[in-house]
Design a protein around this motif. Structure first.
Motif, PDB file in Angstrom:
ATOM      1  N   UNK A 804       0.834  -1.201   0.000  1.00 25.94           N
ATOM      2  CA  UNK A 804       0.000   0.000   0.000  1.00 25.94           C
ATOM      3  C   UNK A 804       0.868   1.251   0.000  1.00 25.94           C
ATOM      4  N   UNK A 805       1.899   1.262   0.845  1.00 28.53           N
ATOM      5  CA  UNK A 805       2.791   2.427   0.889  1.00 28.53           C
ATOM      6  C   UNK A 805       3.486   2.637  -0.443  1.00 28.53           C
ATOM      7  N   UNK A 806       3.924   1.544  -1.063  1.00 28.67           N
ATOM      8  CA  UNK A 806       4.603   1.652  -2.360  1.00 28.67           C
ATOM      9  C   UNK A 806       3.664   2.202  -3.428  1.00 28.67           C
ATOM     10  N   UNK A 807       2.430   1.706  -3.415  1.00 27.32           N
ATOM     11  CA  UNK A 807       1.457   2.177  -4.412  1.00 27.32           C
ATOM     12  C   UNK A 807       1.142   3.661  -4.231  1.00 27.32           C
ATOM     13  N   UNK A 808       1.003   4.095  -2.982  1.00 26.55           N
ATOM     14  CA  UNK A 808       0.731   5.510  -2.719  1.00 26.55           C
ATOM     15  C   UNK A 808       1.879   6.373  -3.232  1.00 26.55           C
ATOM     16  N   UNK A 809       3.109   5.919  -2.968  1.00 27.27           N
ATOM     17  CA  UNK A 809       4.281   6.695  -3.383  1.00 27.27           C
ATOM     18  C   UNK A 809       4.467   6.693  -4.901  1.00 27.27           C
ATOM     19  N   UNK A 810       4.448   5.508  -5.480  1.00 24.15           N
ATOM     20  CA  UNK A 810       4.781   5.403  -6.898  1.00 24.15           C
ATOM     21  C   UNK A 810       3.686   5.949  -7.812  1.00 24.15           C
ATOM     22  N   UNK A 812       1.275   8.141  -6.691  1.00 29.84           N
ATOM     23  CA  UNK A 812       0.797   9.416  -6.150  1.00 29.84           C
ATOM     24  C   UNK A 812      -0.695   9.358  -5.836  1.00 29.84           C
ATOM     25  N   UNK A 813      -1.074   8.324  -5.126  1.00 34.06           N
ATOM     26  CA  UNK A 813      -2.485   8.129  -4.778  1.00 34.06           C
ATOM     27  C   UNK A 813      -2.875   9.122  -3.687  1.00 34.06           C
ATOM     28  N   UNK A 814      -4.111   9.610  -3.775  1.00 34.42           N
ATOM     29  CA  UNK A 814      -4.558  10.632  -2.821  1.00 34.42           C
ATOM     30  C   UNK A 814      -5.857  10.262  -2.116  1.00 34.42           C
ATOM     31  N   UNK A 815      -6.415   9.094  -2.408  1.00 39.13           N
ATOM     32  CA  UNK A 815      -7.685   8.723  -1.777  1.00 39.13           C
ATOM     33  C   UNK A 815      -7.751   7.214  -1.570  1.00 39.13           C
ATOM     34  N   UNK A 816      -8.611   6.807  -0.657  1.00 39.48           N
ATOM     35  CA  UNK A 816      -8.850   5.383  -0.428  1.00 39.48           C
ATOM     36  C   UNK A 816      -9.430   4.741  -1.677  1.00 39.48           C
ATOM     37  N   UNK A 817     -10.273   5.466  -2.372  1.00 41.37           N
ATOM     38  CA  UNK A 817     -10.867   4.926  -3.606  1.00 41.37           C
ATOM     39  C   UNK A 817      -9.792   4.591  -4.636  1.00 41.37           C
ATOM     40  N   UNK A 834     -10.744   2.377   7.407  1.00 41.11           N
ATOM     41  CA  UNK A 834     -10.136   3.315   8.362  1.00 41.11           C
ATOM     42  C   UNK A 834      -8.613   3.196   8.429  1.00 41.11           C
ATOM     43  N   UNK A 835      -8.077   1.971   8.360  1.00 40.24           N
ATOM     44  CA  UNK A 835      -6.624   1.806   8.371  1.00 40.24           C
ATOM     45  C   UNK A 835      -5.995   2.366   7.101  1.00 40.24           C
ATOM     46  N   UNK A 836      -6.664   2.187   5.963  1.00 42.43           N
ATOM     47  CA  UNK A 836      -6.151   2.757   4.721  1.00 42.43           C
ATOM     48  C   UNK A 836      -6.076   4.275   4.814  1.00 42.43           C
ATOM     49  N   UNK A 837      -7.057   4.879   5.467  1.00 38.04           N
ATOM     50  CA  UNK A 837      -7.040   6.331   5.642  1.00 38.04           C
ATOM     51  C   UNK A 837      -5.834   6.771   6.473  1.00 38.04           C
ATOM     52  N   UNK A 841      -2.832   9.129   5.231  1.00 38.84           N
ATOM     53  CA  UNK A 841      -2.501  10.373   5.936  1.00 38.84           C
ATOM     54  C   UNK A 841      -1.031  10.400   6.332  1.00 38.84           C
ATOM     55  N   UNK A 842      -0.496   9.261   6.775  1.00 43.33           N
ATOM     56  CA  UNK A 842       0.928   9.200   7.127  1.00 43.33           C
ATOM     57  C   UNK A 842       1.799   9.473   5.914  1.00 43.33           C
ATOM     58  N   UNK A 843       1.420   8.925   4.766  1.00 46.88           N
ATOM     59  CA  UNK A 843       2.200   9.138   3.538  1.00 46.88           C
ATOM     60  C   UNK A 843       2.207  10.609   3.139  1.00 46.88           C
ATOM     61  N   UNK A 844       1.052  11.257   3.324  1.00 44.76           N
ATOM     62  CA  UNK A 844       0.971  12.688   2.981  1.00 44.76           C
ATOM     63  C   UNK A 844       1.870  13.504   3.911  1.00 44.76           C
TER      64      UNK A 844
END
Length: 847
Positions: A804-810, A812-817, A834-837, A841-844
């Motif tokens: 999940x962290x890698x996907x957010x970073x690589x 540039x995901x900004x939402x749970x959707x 809720x955990x995904x949120x 938030x931590x990644x941001x």
């Protein structure tokens, strides 16, 4: 029978499910036509197909540890109870039953004890989860009536959750709420909970009140609604309290939901009535989109209430007043009607301990783990002259203490009804045949009743017969004077019965809401606002026990894991008993994230894996309730809890216990994978979780071991051994094979590690291990260095934190959707949203 409509056996939401036959067994899906869930299922419900195997099942009657036939076992039960009654009277025997029973099972047990044995010593583990709500309803309304329904949650403009981590404990209800919040962003959510839970992560306002101060807050709200001044000191900044009060006062459509954080208290009944008072004061009850609504913990806690499963109630929501005792006795033709309430759960086991109870029958529950002061409860059961346990599991902490074990049907085999938190009666239908010699609970009880001389009154041929009798009793001499009336179901086709909310006074006509007409069930037709004087929890921290322990459920497990513990999917999210600690407390106490801690209470202690959690209030820790002596070396949370109870409801205070926490300093840590059960000692730390073809044990010990010798004592000495030993670094790795088939693997390290044995776990599915693969079994890492998943966030799709962290970073995901679109995480049951949120938030914050 390729497709069966039934209901989920977990929480009180009462979700409908469809079981479909497949080439490989059965699949479980949410029922889109069931009004409670409309097709949704949480991760536990989605994984039900993994829990129906017969390994570990109790399949034959057992007396004194030896298999016997049903006739001998039932004679022994009837003789044991009959002898105790003859010598010591009817109050010398007791039943302890369960919200896992179906309504028909509950009805027959209650009828036998209260109408024919002549004692009210039948209580239920639902006493531990919702009896304060029952008592609060009766004081306020004159009856145990839930006023509203789930649809009100979606119709409300303000939803208040009090002492309820619904995101984890009632996920489908919570997903309905979040879906409505997405449709109507102006809908406000307030969460009142000392912990910042997954539920609180989704709130517009979170009030992290001081534990036990709920009544302070709601008596203050009542004063505010009346235009009075009140001092509200509950550990939250005044401006946040005023915001909540203003929202409540200015919003017409308000629904207040509560669960165990309110009920499991030595003042739980007062807390319930403090909430109800606010709805009565504003008239926000019985109308669409408003009202107080208790979320019950078990699938049939409500059904048990309907038929008198509580020691202080009679069947059909009648109490122990003279008119009701006579009425129920005449209806049943009962020769020995109980004339007074019986012993409530905690007092009942106290009576077992001091010898007043000579014969005890436990049905479908595990009190040796789940009750407060569980260590003393075990000792009490061990000293009871005659103990019977009906269960589907062969080996639980309680069945180990039984003189007679009776094999009962499990979910998927049972036939009957359950009632959910919104008064909705649904059918639970069988799609599996009875295994071995297992029987329905109602049939077992009826056959014992027959042997005790009451055969004519228990001559049921099916659960439909029992349900029809239950319906007739609810209508008997009712005339609208009692809330529970099932007259409209007396002649219903039991086989095709559709979900329906009581009261059902005419065929096919259920009732969504009550009290909208302003009429209640007190004799004068009015409700009662109960005057509340808030009081703190019974026990407070001390120099020896300076922290407060809170307990509850984890996301993917249920009760004592006799069912969910079978599922590898459910084990992935939290495979060990954990202790959530605020980082400041951890630093002060010398605790490390992912390290181990010993938690000590007044009588008992346990060892838990530490999870640093900034959502904890400093000075408070949290541990889940699920682990037993079968699944961990020392993690029975019930032993840490004191048996302080509410004076009205008898519900124990399971949310507040003074404890001491200190590091568990380990000389070594390990992971063991085994195909068969492993007899590990209890002087080390271990916790067991299910794998696909094996079990996984996480291990740690305070003293060194001779590992080659110890490994053979744990895994078995025969077969072929592959070993690696590095004494200097404290590493030991070994694998045992028999005829080329992997039987067990042990990894030992000197330090705590997040080591994942995923690549080795796959080898247990192979019929034989070839030469190239053997070397990898004791390697420090799999070929290619991929150590497998880290912490699982989405159990439905097996998505880990790193992915999940890698996907957010690589990306540039900004939402749970967006996470769901890419990884599917959060797109099935939604429990991980809720955990995904939080991860997002931590990644941001760190970007």
């Amino acid at each position: 029978m390729t497709s069966i409509h039934t209901t989920c056996p977990y929480c009180g939401v009462g979700c409908g499910v469809i079981a479909r036959a497949t080439e490989d067994g059965w699949s479980i899906k949410g029922d889109p036509d069931h009004p409670a869930n409309r097709g949704r299922l949480c991760v536990k419900g989605s994984a039900l197909a993994e829990t129906i195997a017969l390994d570990g099942r109790l399949l034959h009657p057992m007396v004194g540890g030896a298999r016997t036939d049903w006739g001998t076992a039932l004679d022994r039960v009837a003789d044991g109870f009959g002898a105790a009654i003859a010598e010591h009277g009817p109050d010398s025997v007791a039943f302890y039953v369960s919200g896992q029973l179906l309504t028909e099972d509950y009805y027959v047990a209650n009828k036998l004890m209260k109408g024919f044995i002549g004692s009210a010593n039948i209580d239920t583990n639902s006493r531990l989860c919702m009896s304060s709500t029952v008592a609060g309803h009766i004081r306020a309304f004159g009856s145990d009536t839930v006023p509203g329904c789930y649809d009100d949650i979606e119709l409300a403009d303000l939803v208040v959750l009090v002492g309820s981590n619904a995101a984890w404990c009632h996920p489908v209800i919570f997903q309905r709420l979040l879906a409505e919040k997405t449709r109507r962003p102006d809908l406000r959510i307030v969460v009142i909970d000392p912990r910042r839970t997954a539920t609180a992560e989704c709130a517009d306002l979170h009030l992290a009140i001081r534990p036990g101060s709920d009544a302070v807050l709601f008596t203050g709200l009542l004063a505010y609604l009346k235009g009075e001044e009140a001092e509200v000191e509950c550990g939250v900044a005044l401006e946040r309290v005023v915001t909540f009060f203003d929202w409540f006062a200015s919003t017409e459509k308000v629904v207040t939901l509560w669960s165990q954080g309110i009920n499991q208290s030595s003042s739980g009944t007062d807390k319930v009535d403090a909430i109800i008072n606010c709805h009565l004061e504003t008239g926000r009850i019985g109308r669409p989109g408003m009202g107080p609504l208790s979320l019950t913990g078990q699938p049939n806690a409500m059904g048990g209430r309907e038929v008198g499963g509580l020691a202080n109630m009679l069947a059909a929501h009648m109490g122990f007043d003279d008119g009701s005792i006579d009425r129920v006795g005449r209806f049943w033709g009962a020769p020995n009607m109980a004339a007074k309430p019986g012993l409530k759960a905690v007092d009942l086991f106290g009576a077992v301990a001091d010898g007043r109870i000579k014969a005890l029958w436990v049905m479908a529950t595990n009190p040796a783990v789940s009750l407060p002061e569980a260590d003393l409860v075990r000792k009490a059961i061990m000293t009871c002259p005659f103990v019977v346990v009906s269960d589907c599991e062969a080996d639980t902490d309680t069945t180990r203490l039984a003189h007679v074990r009776l094999p009962a049907l499990a979910w998927g085999e049972k036939d009957g009804t359950v009632t959910n938190s919104e008064r909705r009666i649904s059918r639970q239908r069988p799609f599996l045949p009875p295994p071995g010699e297992a029987r329905a609970d109602w049939r077992i009880i009826s056959e014992v009743a027959g042997r005790m001389g009451f055969a004519g009154s228990f001559a049921y041929s099916s659960p439909a017969d029992i349900f029809a009798e239950h319906c007739r009793l609810t209508a008997f001499e009712n005339g609208g004077t009692r809330d529970l009336d099932l007259a409209g179901l007396i002649a219903a086709d039991y086989r095709t019965l559709e979900p329906i909310q009581w009261p059902v006074r005419a065929p096919g006509e259920g009732t969504e809401r009550l009290f909208g007409d302003g009429r209640f069930f007190h004799a004068d037709g009015n409700a009662r606002q109960v005057e509340i004087a808030p009081r703190p929890p019974a026990l407070q921290p001390s120099p020896d026990f300076p922290l407060i322990l809170n307990t509850g459920r984890s996301r993917d497990q249920w009760h004592t894991m006799t069912r969910t513990g079978r599922s590898p999917i459910l084990a992935a999210h939290a495979p060990e008993p954990t202790l959530s600690v605020h980082p400041d407390d951890a630093a002060r106490l010398g605790l490390a994230d992912n390290g181990l801690a010993r938690v000590s209470g007044i009588r008992s202690n346990g060892v838990f894996r530490v999870v640093l959690d900034g959502g904890q209030r400093p000075g408070e820790v949290f541990a889940p309730i699920h682990w037993t002596d079968r699944t961990a070396s020392n993690a029975v949370v019930g032993g840490l809890m004191d048996a302080a109870t509410d004076p009205v409801s008898g519900q124990p205070e399971l949310k507040h216990a003074p404890v001491r926490v200190e590091p568990f300093t380990a000389a070594w840590h390990g992971v063991l994978l085994g195909r068969d059960s492993v007899g590990l000692p209890r002087d080390i730390y271990w916790a067991r979780a299910a794998g696909r073809h094996h079990s996984v044990w996480r291990l740690a010990g305070e003293t060194g071991e001779d590992w080659p010798s110890t490994a053979r004592s744990w895994l078995g000495g025969d077969g072929e051994w592959i070993e690696f030993l590095d004494p200097h670094r404290g590493h030991y790795r070994a694998a045992r094979l028999v005829d080329g088939r992997l039987e067990g693997v042990l990894f030992i390290f000197r330090w705590a590690t997040d080591f994942s044995p995923d690549w080795v776990a796959q080898a247990f599915g192979h019929a034989a291990i070839d030469g190239d693969e053997r070397a990898t079994l004791v390697a420090g890492a799999p070929p290619g260095g991929d150590r497998g998943r880290d912490k699982t966030i989405c159990s439905c799709f097996g998505v880990g934190l790193a992915a999940i962290r890698t996907a957010i970073r690589d990306h540039r995901l900004t939402s749970v959707a967006e996470i769901g679109t890419l990884l599917k995480a959060g797109t099935n049951c939604g429990s991980c949203v809720p955990e995904l949120r939080v991860v997002l938030a931590e990644a941001v914050r760190h970007s």
